[in-house]
Enzyme design. Structure first.
Site, PDB file in Angstrom:
ATOM      1  N   ASN A   8       0.829  -1.216   0.000  1.00  0.00           N
ATOM      2  CA  ASN A   8       0.000   0.000   0.000  1.00  0.00           C
ATOM      3  C   ASN A   8       0.857   1.257   0.000  1.00  0.00           C
ATOM      4  OD1 ASN A   8      -2.754  -1.012   0.156  1.00  0.00           O
ATOM      5  ND2 ASN A   8      -2.111  -1.893   2.116  1.00  0.00           N
ATOM      6  N   ASN A   9       2.159   1.077  -0.102  1.00  0.00           N
ATOM      7  CA  ASN A   9       3.091   2.193   0.020  1.00  0.00           C
ATOM      8  C   ASN A   9       3.324   2.859  -1.353  1.00  0.00           C
ATOM      9  OD1 ASN A   9       5.483   3.683   0.204  1.00  0.00           O
ATOM     10  ND2 ASN A   9       6.223   2.427   1.903  1.00  0.00           N
ATOM     11  N   HIS A  45       5.113   5.439  -2.138  1.00  0.00           N
ATOM     12  CA  HIS A  45       6.517   5.782  -2.353  1.00  0.00           C
ATOM     13  C   HIS A  45       7.239   4.596  -3.022  1.00  0.00           C
ATOM     14  CE1 HIS A  45      10.599   7.080  -1.351  1.00  0.00           C
ATOM     15  NE2 HIS A  45      10.779   5.861  -0.876  1.00  0.00           N
ATOM     16  N   LYS A  46       6.930   3.384  -2.504  1.00  0.00           N
ATOM     17  CA  LYS A  46       7.536   2.170  -3.066  1.00  0.00           C
ATOM     18  C   LYS A  46       7.087   1.950  -4.502  1.00  0.00           C
ATOM     19  CE  LYS A  46       8.373  -1.016   0.568  1.00  0.00           C
ATOM     20  NZ  LYS A  46       7.826  -2.075   1.394  1.00  0.00           N
ATOM     21  N   ASP A 105      10.084  -7.366   0.649  1.00  0.00           N
ATOM     22  CA  ASP A 105      10.266  -7.222   2.089  1.00  0.00           C
ATOM     23  C   ASP A 105      11.734  -6.902   2.333  1.00  0.00           C
ATOM     24  OD1 ASP A 105       8.604  -7.346   4.506  1.00  0.00           O
ATOM     25  OD2 ASP A 105      10.126  -8.750   5.196  1.00  0.00           O
ATOM     26  N   THR A 106      11.967  -6.033   3.306  1.00  0.00           N
ATOM     27  CA  THR A 106      13.330  -5.557   3.560  1.00  0.00           C
ATOM     28  C   THR A 106      13.643  -5.612   5.044  1.00  0.00           C
ATOM     29  OG1 THR A 106      13.285  -4.043   1.680  1.00  0.00           O
ATOM     30  CG2 THR A 106      14.829  -3.507   3.436  1.00  0.00           C
ATOM     31  N   PHE A 165      14.907   7.556   5.257  1.00  0.00           N
ATOM     32  CA  PHE A 165      13.948   7.118   6.267  1.00  0.00           C
ATOM     33  C   PHE A 165      14.546   5.925   7.017  1.00  0.00           C
ATOM     34  CE2 PHE A 165      12.271   3.095   4.559  1.00  0.00           C
ATOM     35  CZ  PHE A 165      12.869   3.100   3.319  1.00  0.00           C
ATOM     36  N   LYS A 187      21.476   7.335  -3.480  1.00  0.00           N
ATOM     37  CA  LYS A 187      21.087   6.107  -2.764  1.00  0.00           C
ATOM     38  C   LYS A 187      20.388   5.136  -3.721  1.00  0.00           C
ATOM     39  CE  LYS A 187      18.073   4.299   0.848  1.00  0.00           C
ATOM     40  NZ  LYS A 187      16.926   4.528   1.724  1.00  0.00           N
TER      41      LYS A 187
HETATM   42  P1  IMP Z   1       9.834  -2.732   4.231  1.00  0.00           P
HETATM   43  O1  IMP Z   1       9.787  -4.213   4.222  1.00  0.00           O
HETATM   44  O2  IMP Z   1      10.306  -2.136   2.949  1.00  0.00           O
HETATM   45  O3  IMP Z   1       8.531  -2.127   4.715  1.00  0.00           O
HETATM   46  O4  IMP Z   1      10.935  -2.295   5.298  1.00  0.00           O
HETATM   47  C1  IMP Z   1      10.854  -2.676   6.670  1.00  0.00           C
HETATM   48  C2  IMP Z   1      11.634  -1.702   7.522  1.00  0.00           C
HETATM   49  O5  IMP Z   1      13.028  -1.768   7.182  1.00  0.00           O
HETATM   50  C3  IMP Z   1      11.251  -0.233   7.335  1.00  0.00           C
HETATM   51  O6  IMP Z   1      10.176   0.129   8.172  1.00  0.00           O
HETATM   52  C4  IMP Z   1      12.533   0.483   7.745  1.00  0.00           C
HETATM   53  O7  IMP Z   1      12.619   0.574   9.154  1.00  0.00           O
HETATM   54  C5  IMP Z   1      13.612  -0.474   7.268  1.00  0.00           C
HETATM   55  N1  IMP Z   1      14.075  -0.085   5.923  1.00  0.00           N
HETATM   56  C6  IMP Z   1      13.696  -0.610   4.728  1.00  0.00           C
HETATM   57  N2  IMP Z   1      14.345  -0.012   3.719  1.00  0.00           N
HETATM   58  C7  IMP Z   1      15.142   0.913   4.296  1.00  0.00           C
HETATM   59  C8  IMP Z   1      16.053   1.874   3.753  1.00  0.00           C
HETATM   60  O8  IMP Z   1      16.261   2.011   2.535  1.00  0.00           O
HETATM   61  N3  IMP Z   1      16.685   2.646   4.648  1.00  0.00           N
HETATM   62  C9  IMP Z   1      16.495   2.555   5.998  1.00  0.00           C
HETATM   63  N4  IMP Z   1      15.642   1.697   6.549  1.00  0.00           N
HETATM   64  C10 IMP Z   1      14.969   0.875   5.699  1.00  0.00           C
END
Ligand code: IMP
Length: 193
Positions: free
Chosen positions: A8-9, A11-12, A68-69, A148, A171
């Site tokens: 739902n993001n 920005h992504k 997922d990150t 962020f 970046k």
């Molecule tokens: P998501 O799976 O992309 O939602 O990332 C999960 C969490 O990892 C985010 O809420 C951030 O805390 C952290 N994160 C993901 N990508 C980045 C980045 O590029 N820089 C810094 N933190 C990140």
């Protein structure tokens, strides 16, 4: 081809769209009338990416992509990892998370860490995983205002700036997400999907 992004993001969606627009059109969940919260309950980054992609594919039978990150810190046995977003608790802020990391890392000499992004792509029911990774170190204090999440405390290998001290353009040329995206583009281009 069209792919639905299981997120739902906005920005992504924009970030990924920009990189893959030559090979496919990325649709949002609202484009397909999906307003549910997608579950992310798996114990690994890979598991969550697969869970999110399957959730969309099973319901809509549309080719889709999920990501997922996590930030993995060596001396913390890979934490915060899969719980990077809520490391300091449900509803916590980016600052809360960074404070917790800095507190746990006090006095630690091994500062090595990596951001890892996993993309799960499902095309016609077949699953493909792509990984993007950036290695770096965790600083002892925050530096920089951009970005962020954990950006102000993460300095990638080969740079003397944190992610938060870099422009978004810089970046995005080598971030974990960008690297996973590049692998995806290469795959989609090579399979002519
Ligand atoms: P998501 O799976 O992309 O939602 O990332 C999960 C969490 O990892 C985010 O809420 C951030 O805390 C952290 N994160 C993901 N990508 C980045 C980045 O590029 N820089 C810094 N933190 C990140």
């Amino acid at each position: 081809m069209e792919l639905v992004l299981a997120s739902n993001n906005k920005h992504k969606l924009n970030e990924i769209s920009n990189i893959i627009s030559n090979v496919c059109v990325l649709k949002s969940l609202s484009d397909i009338g999906c307003s549910v919260d997608i579950p992310e309950t798996q114990p690994t980054i890979e598991g969550n990416a697969i869970q999110k992609a399957r959730f969309i594919y099973d319901r809509f039978k549309m080719n889709c992509l999920a990501d997922d990150t996590g930030l993995e810190i060596e001396t913390l046995d890979g934490a915060p990892g899969v719980i990077s977003a809520r490391f300091a608790g449900v509803g916590c802020s980016f600052s809360d998370n960074m404070r917790k990391v800095l507190m746990l890392m006090e006095g630690k000499t091994n500062r090595e860490a990596a951001f890892r992004t996993i993309f799960c792509l499902i095309i016609d029911g077949k699953e493909y995983l792509f990984e993007g990774r950036v290695d770096g170190i965790i600083l002892e204090q925050e530096r920089g205002e951009n970005g962020f999440g954990y950006d102000p405390i993460f300095q990638p290998v080969g740079y003397d700036k944190t992610f938060a001290e870099m422009s978004l353009e810089l970046k995005n040329t080598f971030s974990h997400r960008a690297r996973a995206c590049m692998k995806l583009v290469e795959f989609l281009g090579s399979t002519n999907k």
